[in-house]
Design an enzyme around this catalytic site. Structure first.
Site, mmCIF file in Angstrom:
data_model
loop_
_atom_site.group_PDB
_atom_site.id
_atom_site.type_symbol
_atom_site.label_atom_id
_atom_site.label_comp_id
_atom_site.label_asym_id
_atom_site.label_seq_id
_atom_site.Cartn_x
_atom_site.Cartn_y
_atom_site.Cartn_z
ATOM 1 C CB SER A 1 2.435 -11.076 0.084
ATOM 2 O OG SER A 1 0.955 -10.748 0.224
ATOM 3 C CE1 TYR B 1 4.414 -8.825 1.838
ATOM 4 C CE2 TYR B 1 5.600 -8.572 -0.100
ATOM 5 C CZ TYR B 1 4.662 -8.245 0.816
ATOM 6 O OH TYR B 1 3.407 -7.144 0.470
#
EC number: 4.1.1.11
Length: 137
Positions: free
Chosen positions: A25, A58
């Site tokens: 991430s 993300y």
């Protein structure tokens, strides 16, 4: 018809850490997330200005006010601490929505502190020697 348009952009952020062994991430300071209209778990594109790599990941919410821009997991092979990056989110809009949509552009300094907010996608960082993207041939 839906068009995919830029929704939020953090321009020229400095990567503060990269951890290959962390769950994949990008960790972003909550203040920067708010300013760029990003939410936890949202897909973003990361463009590495330093080496040209691009990746999709993300968002994870980082400590508010910390300036953290942390690259986690396999992406740490493409981005290193100190690299300059652009973090971009997109949104799908109808033509009616597109007519009133304004992106959230966040300019930061070397410590990832907000220096300017706007909605002009081509505006250079205030006080820099960058040229407007709208003026390039």
């Amino acid at each position: 018809m839906l068009r995919t348009m830029l929704n939020g952009k953090i321009h020229r952020a400095t990567v503060t850490h990269a951890d290959l062994h962390y769950v994949g991430s990008i960790t972003i300071d909550a203040d920067l997330m708010d300013a760029a209209n990003l939410v936890d778990g949202e897909q973003v594109h990361v463009v590495n200005i330093t080496n040209g790599h691009r990746l999709v990941t993300y968002v994870l919410t980082g400590e508010r006010g910390s300036g953290v821009i942390g690259i986690n997991g396999a992406a740490a092979r493409l981005v290193a601490p100190g690299d300059l990056v652009i973090i971009i989110s997109y949104v799908q809009l109808t033509e009616a929505e597109r007519a009133t949509h304004r992106p959230h552009v966040v300019h930061v300094d070397a410590n990832n502190r907000i220096v300017a907010l706007g909605d002009d996608l081509a505006e250079p960082v205030p006080g820099s020697d960058q040229k407007s993207g709208a003026l390039l041939p």
